[in-house]
Motif scaffolding. Structure first.
Motif, PDB file in Angstrom:
ATOM      1  N   LEU A 275       0.831  -1.202   0.000  1.00 15.89           N
ATOM      2  CA  LEU A 275       0.000   0.000   0.000  1.00 15.89           C
ATOM      3  C   LEU A 275       0.866   1.254   0.000  1.00 15.89           C
ATOM      4  N   ILE A 276       1.886   1.291   0.846  1.00 16.84           N
ATOM      5  CA  ILE A 276       2.750   2.467   0.941  1.00 16.84           C
ATOM      6  C   ILE A 276       3.490   2.703  -0.378  1.00 16.84           C
ATOM      7  N   ALA A 277       3.899   1.629  -1.055  1.00 21.99           N
ATOM      8  CA  ALA A 277       4.630   1.752  -2.315  1.00 21.99           C
ATOM      9  C   ALA A 277       3.723   2.098  -3.487  1.00 21.99           C
ATOM     10  N   GLY A 278       2.417   2.045  -3.289  1.00 22.78           N
ATOM     11  CA  GLY A 278       1.490   2.334  -4.372  1.00 22.78           C
ATOM     12  C   GLY A 278       1.216   1.157  -5.283  1.00 22.78           C
ATOM     13  N   ASP A 279       1.670  -0.035  -4.884  1.00 19.59           N
ATOM     14  CA  ASP A 279       1.432  -1.216  -5.708  1.00 19.59           C
ATOM     15  C   ASP A 279      -0.021  -1.676  -5.629  1.00 19.59           C
ATOM     16  N   ILE A 280      -0.689  -1.374  -4.521  1.00 22.61           N
ATOM     17  CA  ILE A 280      -2.122  -1.649  -4.396  1.00 22.61           C
ATOM     18  C   ILE A 280      -2.812  -0.360  -3.967  1.00 22.61           C
ATOM     19  N   GLU A 281      -4.074  -0.217  -4.335  1.00 22.19           N
ATOM     20  CA  GLU A 281      -4.811   0.999  -4.007  1.00 22.19           C
ATOM     21  C   GLU A 281      -5.354   0.955  -2.584  1.00 22.19           C
ATOM     22  N   PHE A 282      -5.669  -0.226  -2.099  1.00 24.13           N
ATOM     23  CA  PHE A 282      -6.225  -0.379  -0.754  1.00 24.13           C
ATOM     24  C   PHE A 282      -6.106  -1.835  -0.357  1.00 24.13           C
ATOM     25  N   PHE A 283      -6.366  -2.117   0.912  1.00 27.49           N
ATOM     26  CA  PHE A 283      -6.517  -3.507   1.329  1.00 27.49           C
ATOM     27  C   PHE A 283      -7.577  -3.591   2.409  1.00 27.49           C
ATOM     28  N   VAL A 284      -8.119  -4.796   2.589  1.00 29.33           N
ATOM     29  CA  VAL A 284      -9.199  -5.046   3.548  1.00 29.33           C
ATOM     30  C   VAL A 284      -8.699  -6.045   4.578  1.00 29.33           C
ATOM     31  N   SER A 285      -8.889  -5.707   5.856  1.00 29.74           N
ATOM     32  CA  SER A 285      -8.459  -6.593   6.928  1.00 29.74           C
ATOM     33  C   SER A 285      -9.235  -6.272   8.193  1.00 29.74           C
ATOM     34  N   VAL A 286      -8.999  -7.066   9.227  1.00 35.04           N
ATOM     35  CA  VAL A 286      -9.564  -6.784  10.536  1.00 35.04           C
ATOM     36  C   VAL A 286      -8.941  -5.505  11.078  1.00 35.04           C
ATOM     37  N   GLU A 287      -9.727  -4.744  11.812  1.00 40.34           N
ATOM     38  CA  GLU A 287      -9.269  -3.483  12.372  1.00 40.34           C
ATOM     39  C   GLU A 287      -8.094  -3.679  13.340  1.00 40.34           C
ATOM     40  N   GLY A 288      -7.231  -2.651  13.403  1.00 39.00           N
ATOM     41  CA  GLY A 288      -6.219  -2.596  14.431  1.00 39.00           C
ATOM     42  C   GLY A 288      -4.918  -3.287  14.123  1.00 39.00           C
TER      43      GLY A 288
END
Length: 303
Positions: free
Chosen positions: A136-149
């Motif tokens: 995500l930080i590198a811009g290789d993906i636009e977003f990701f979904v996971s459990v909070e925290g």
């Protein structure tokens, strides 16, 4: 060179009549004549031969008409692509999913979308948050979904709640704990990721756990192990709804009430990055899938 002039050129070549082409284009014949004269001046050649009875395309004009037709087709394709991209129906969407949301949400959410927008390419990375974060930080993906925290405090991220998942302890049919507390007995504990599992929940399992939890990211393996061993799988009922309904798996109720009943499923993206139409559509689809899972249904959660 104005594309309108080229459209006028192709219309006349197709109709071989200024009057009929003008009618098709919704122009006056004089305006169409001026358009072609302007194009002929730019090209430095005659494109049509005209007399009182007919219009014909000159030999050099035929070459220009052929190239203009191809250019207009490309322009029309480009305009269509822009419209579809703006609606999230074309282009490429790169994103990540942790194992639990990938297993639980993605097949249903993507199946309808792939049929509705076959020109949109989806590139999905299914990994734990430790691997998704740098992407995500590198811009290789636009977003990701996971459990909070599970994400670091910085840099700033946008965290959008998609919905709530229930914490569930899942065991096979016939598991000893379905018959009673089994004093002194211990069992393997399975989790899909170390992140996102509340420590109080694992503390509640301390008396039952045969050592630290086994971390297995592959859900096919988790389901198989739970069905064929005495392991206790710390997950969510949403991940095995069909197996709960068919009584291949069961939900335990052994927690003392200190652990939370639910956890948040969150979509993480960089705070200052604009959200693409594809991301917005997928976010809506994932939320709808969670609402569908939350709808009242008959699952066997009895011990």
């Amino acid at each position: 060179m104005d594309l309108r002039n080229l459209r006028h050129l192709v219309a006349i070549a197709r109709r071989l009549s200024f009057s009929r082409a003008a009618e098709d284009l919704g122009l006056s014949q004089s305006a169409l004549t001026r358009s072609i004269q302007s194009l002929e001046r730019q090209a430095g050649m005659r494109l049509f031969d005209r007399d009182r009875t007919k219009v014909s395309v000159t030999p050099l004009g035929s070459i220009v008409v052929e190239r203009a037709s191809a250019l207009l087709a490309d322009a029309d394709d480009f305009e269509r692509m822009l419209r579809q991209t703006a609606r999230g129906e074309e282009g490429r969407l790169c994103f990540g999913m942790a194992p639990l949301p990938a297993w639980t949400l993605l097949p249903t959410a993507l199946s309808e979308w792939i049929n509705a927008a076959p020109a949109l390419t989806n590139e999905v990375v299914v990994r734990n948050v430790e691997a998704l974060w740098p992407l995500l930080i590198a811009g290789d993906i636009e977003f990701f979904v996971s459990v909070e925290g599970q994400v670091p405090d910085a840099p700033p991220v946008r965290a959008e709640t998609l919905g709530l998942f229930p914490f569930t302890l899942i065991v096979r049919a016939g598991h000893p704990l379905l018959l009673g507390n089994c004093p002194g007995a211990t069992f393997p504990v399975l989790i899909s990721s170390r992140g996102g599992i509340d420590v109080t929940l694992l503390a509640d399992l301390r008396d039952w756990a045969a050592g630290p939890p086994h971390v297995i990211e592959d859900y096919n393996t988790l389901v198989s192990l739970t069905k064929t061993t005495d392991a206790i799988w710390v997950s969510s009922a949403y991940s095995v709804i069909r197996d709960l309904e068919s009584k291949m798996l069961f939900a335990l109720d052994l927690l003392n009430g200190s652990a939370p009943e639910n956890f948040r499923m969150v979509m993480y993206s960089l705070d200052r990055r604009s959200q693409s139409p594809g991301m917005l559509r997928l976010k809506q689809a994932l939320r709808q899938r969670i609402r569908d899972l939350q709808a009242p249904s008959e699952h066997n959660h009895d011990v």
